[in-house]
Write a protein that holds these residues in place. Structure first.
Motif, PDB file in Angstrom:
ATOM      1  N   SER A 156       0.823  -1.213   0.000  1.00 40.05           N
ATOM      2  CA  SER A 156       0.000   0.000   0.000  1.00 40.05           C
ATOM      3  C   SER A 156       0.853   1.257   0.000  1.00 40.05           C
ATOM      4  O   SER A 156       0.552   2.233  -0.690  1.00 40.05           O
ATOM      5  CB  SER A 156      -0.940   0.006   1.209  1.00 40.05           C
ATOM      6  OG  SER A 156      -1.874  -1.040   1.136  1.00 40.05           O
ATOM      7  N   ASP A 157       1.938   1.227   0.776  1.00 40.37           N
ATOM      8  CA  ASP A 157       2.827   2.388   0.842  1.00 40.37           C
ATOM      9  C   ASP A 157       3.444   2.700  -0.515  1.00 40.37           C
ATOM     10  O   ASP A 157       3.776   3.852  -0.814  1.00 40.37           O
ATOM     11  CB  ASP A 157       3.953   2.149   1.861  1.00 40.37           C
ATOM     12  CG  ASP A 157       3.441   2.180   3.297  1.00 40.37           C
ATOM     13  OD1 ASP A 157       2.305   2.643   3.514  1.00 40.37           O
ATOM     14  OD2 ASP A 157       4.176   1.737   4.192  1.00 40.37           O
ATOM     15  N   ALA A 252      -5.786  18.168  -3.048  1.00 45.77           N
ATOM     16  CA  ALA A 252      -5.054  17.772  -1.846  1.00 45.77           C
ATOM     17  C   ALA A 252      -4.247  16.495  -2.079  1.00 45.77           C
ATOM     18  O   ALA A 252      -4.571  15.681  -2.946  1.00 45.77           O
ATOM     19  CB  ALA A 252      -6.017  17.566  -0.684  1.00 45.77           C
ATOM     20  N   ARG A 253      -3.208  16.334  -1.274  1.00 41.94           N
ATOM     21  CA  ARG A 253      -2.529  15.043  -1.160  1.00 41.94           C
ATOM     22  C   ARG A 253      -3.260  14.274  -0.074  1.00 41.94           C
ATOM     23  O   ARG A 253      -3.447  14.773   1.027  1.00 41.94           O
ATOM     24  CB  ARG A 253      -1.054  15.253  -0.789  1.00 41.94           C
ATOM     25  CG  ARG A 253      -0.276  13.957  -0.567  1.00 41.94           C
ATOM     26  CD  ARG A 253       1.230  14.242  -0.529  1.00 41.94           C
ATOM     27  NE  ARG A 253       1.608  15.059   0.612  1.00 41.94           N
ATOM     28  CZ  ARG A 253       1.985  14.567   1.786  1.00 41.94           C
ATOM     29  NH1 ARG A 253       2.008  13.251   1.979  1.00 41.94           N
ATOM     30  NH2 ARG A 253       2.332  15.363   2.777  1.00 41.94           N
ATOM     31  N   VAL A 254      -3.684  13.057  -0.369  1.00 40.55           N
ATOM     32  CA  VAL A 254      -4.593  12.341   0.522  1.00 40.55           C
ATOM     33  C   VAL A 254      -3.969  11.039   1.010  1.00 40.55           C
ATOM     34  O   VAL A 254      -3.454  10.246   0.216  1.00 40.55           O
ATOM     35  CB  VAL A 254      -5.936  12.029  -0.177  1.00 40.55           C
ATOM     36  CG1 VAL A 254      -6.870  11.290   0.775  1.00 40.55           C
ATOM     37  CG2 VAL A 254      -6.584  13.312  -0.673  1.00 40.55           C
ATOM     38  N   THR A 255      -4.025  10.829   2.327  1.00 37.27           N
ATOM     39  CA  THR A 255      -3.661   9.553   2.937  1.00 37.27           C
ATOM     40  C   THR A 255      -4.919   8.951   3.540  1.00 37.27           C
ATOM     41  O   THR A 255      -5.598   9.588   4.341  1.00 37.27           O
ATOM     42  CB  THR A 255      -2.596   9.734   4.032  1.00 37.27           C
ATOM     43  OG1 THR A 255      -1.411  10.298   3.455  1.00 37.27           O
ATOM     44  CG2 THR A 255      -2.247   8.395   4.673  1.00 37.27           C
ATOM     45  N   THR A 270      -2.915   7.609  -1.246  1.00 40.29           N
ATOM     46  CA  THR A 270      -2.084   6.660  -0.500  1.00 40.29           C
ATOM     47  C   THR A 270      -2.938   5.966   0.544  1.00 40.29           C
ATOM     48  O   THR A 270      -3.561   6.615   1.380  1.00 40.29           O
ATOM     49  CB  THR A 270      -0.919   7.394   0.196  1.00 40.29           C
ATOM     50  OG1 THR A 270      -0.097   8.023  -0.796  1.00 40.29           O
ATOM     51  CG2 THR A 270      -0.071   6.407   0.997  1.00 40.29           C
ATOM     52  N   ARG A 271      -2.971   4.633   0.479  1.00 37.16           N
ATOM     53  CA  ARG A 271      -3.819   3.861   1.386  1.00 37.16           C
ATOM     54  C   ARG A 271      -2.975   3.065   2.379  1.00 37.16           C
ATOM     55  O   ARG A 271      -1.989   2.420   1.994  1.00 37.16           O
ATOM     56  CB  ARG A 271      -4.698   2.903   0.591  1.00 37.16           C
ATOM     57  CG  ARG A 271      -5.558   1.970   1.446  1.00 37.16           C
ATOM     58  CD  ARG A 271      -6.475   1.163   0.559  1.00 37.16           C
ATOM     59  NE  ARG A 271      -7.299   0.210   1.298  1.00 37.16           N
ATOM     60  CZ  ARG A 271      -8.288  -0.476   0.741  1.00 37.16           C
ATOM     61  NH1 ARG A 271      -8.571  -0.299  -0.539  1.00 37.16           N
ATOM     62  NH2 ARG A 271      -8.988  -1.331   1.464  1.00 37.16           N
TER      63      ARG A 271
END
Length: 430
Positions: A156-157, A252-255, A270-271
């Motif tokens: 995932s990373d 946005a940059r999303v986690t 990013t999950r």
């Protein structure tokens, strides 16, 4: 006893763009028989399909089966003498619009996570620029093993999306999580992948959240009772995943910190997969330590966990069973007190006194904004594609509540992003 996690709603596959190429990797496991059906379902949906089989997969299903179903030669060798210049792996890597590994065995997951290139499938995954989606399938105890979960987090990373396995009876006789989703479910996830792709990936990030890092929690948590049972809830994760897409689309940059759900990771997000409330707290603290501007807590976190997790399956012992539960950490309240406190957005699913409870939670947990829905209605909320919410703000913003009428969760998510801006998220002094 565990609450059942709702399965993915599976509409009939709709025809897709015939130009989309799916490279299906089949690894060793009894679930390989489902992959034969998957090839047919993907073809029915309009995809072009080619198949790579590992040596383990060939012990369960013959290459001839996949060749007949796909209408294409099946690839099993790293250096194919019939391929141009013997570089079949490069040709396959360039051909694919999406690499789907289903089933993905624990061994295959470990080798992919380690960056191995010791067979055709792992080499293609390293050589392709296409997105990679893997669907794990294994024994329930293997699925829970911390080494497997570490490898999944590594994938995932690095942007490889992981499909949460289904729960149920397994070929070995066990009952638990680890079953590969049904072929129809995977087809829907593949179709959703292409639907979610931006039309032009070369466009620079822009929008009302440009330059912001948004961390979103989504889905349920699972609190183990023994190796095969857990306590959970009906959260599907759909609202959190829709918000991840909306925040991404806003620049946005999303986690995305995702509990156990069967949803494909939105493109460009990013999950990080988590299971328990304590897993989610650790992942949340790590994300905030690294720096984030907005923390949106949509996850339905279990309030309690078992005081002691039985090492062996709890056997039936009579007409009643007493379990001692202890309180889980309050993730939202913990992050609100963090030294690097971001803009805090909470969610509340209520069945009565919605506004009273929502405003109380807003103040008690020191939130900046809270979105509340009435799940007693039955037509919105858990597992539904629709939602309706009322948004409340901290008193210091001087804003009136915002009522979001019933709409698709993607529409609601876009409106919630607008509420963030209304509350002054672009003002760094939040």
């Amino acid at each position: 006893m565990p609450s059942a996690i709702p399965s993915v709603a599976v509409p009939s596959p709709q025809p897709s763009e015939p130009s989309k190429n799916i490279l299906l990797g089949v690894t060793g496991g009894i679930a390989a028989y489902k992959s034969a059906v998957l090839v047919r379902r993907l073809k029915d949906a309009g995809f072009a399909v080619r198949v790579i089989m590992t040596a383990g997969a060939q012990a369960f299903v013959t290459p001839l089966t996949f060749q007949a179903l796909s209408g294409e030669p099946v690839h099993t060798s790293l250096l194919d003498p019939e391929a141009e210049a013997g570089m079949g792996h490069i040709q396959l890597a360039r051909w694919a619009d999406l690499v789907l590994v289903a089933p993905a065995s624990a061994n295959a997951i470990a080798r992919i996570a380690a960056g191995a290139a010791d067979d055709l499938l792992t080499t293609v995954i390293l050589a392709t620029a296409a997105p990679v989606l893997i669907s794990p399938a294994m024994n329930q105890q293997m699925w829970q093993n911390s080494l497997v979960q570490r490898n999944l987090k590594t994938l995932s990373d690095y942007g490889i999306r992981v499909v949460e396995p289904n729960s149920g009876s397994q070929a070995c006789g066990d009952i638990g999580a680890g079953r590969m989703p049904e072929p129809e479910e995977l087809v829907v996830l593949v179709q959703q992948h292409f639907k979610d792709q931006p039309a032009d990936k070369s466009l620079p990030a822009s929008g009302i959240l440009a330059g912001k890092h948004v961390v979103i929690t989504a889905g349920p948590t699972r609190e183990a009772l023994d190796p095969v049972r857990y306590v959970s809830n009906h959260s599907s994760g759909k609202m959190g995943f829709a918000l991840a897409e909306a925040c991404r689309d806003a620049g946005a940059r999303v986690t995305l910190l995702a509990g156990p759900v069967s949803l494909a990771t939105p493109q460009g997000v990013t999950r990080i997969n988590v299971v328990s409330a304590r897993d989610l707290l650790a992942a949340s603290e790590q994300a905030v330590d690294a720096g984030c501007d907005v923390f949106i807590a949509t996850a339905a976190v279990a309030d309690y966990r078992a005081e002691h997790i039985a090492e062996q399956k709890i056997k039936k012992q009579g007409d009643s069973l007493t379990l001692t539960l202890v309180k889980n950490p309050d993730i939202v309240a913990s992050i609100a007190l963090h030294a690097k406190r971001p803009f805090m957005v909470g969610f509340a699913a209520e069945t009565q006194y919605m506004e009273e409870y929502a405003r109380g939670k807003l103040e008690r947990k020191q939130l900046d904004m809270i979105a509340c829905n009435d799940v007693s209605r039955g037509d919105i909320g858990f597992a539904s594609d629709d939602n309706a919410m009322t948004v409340f703000f901290s008193d210091r913003f001087g804003l009136e509540k915002v009522i979001l009428e019933k709409a698709n969760k993607h529409v609601i998510a876009t409106r919630l992003v607008e509420c963030l801006v209304q509350a002054g998220i672009n003002d760094q002094n939040h």
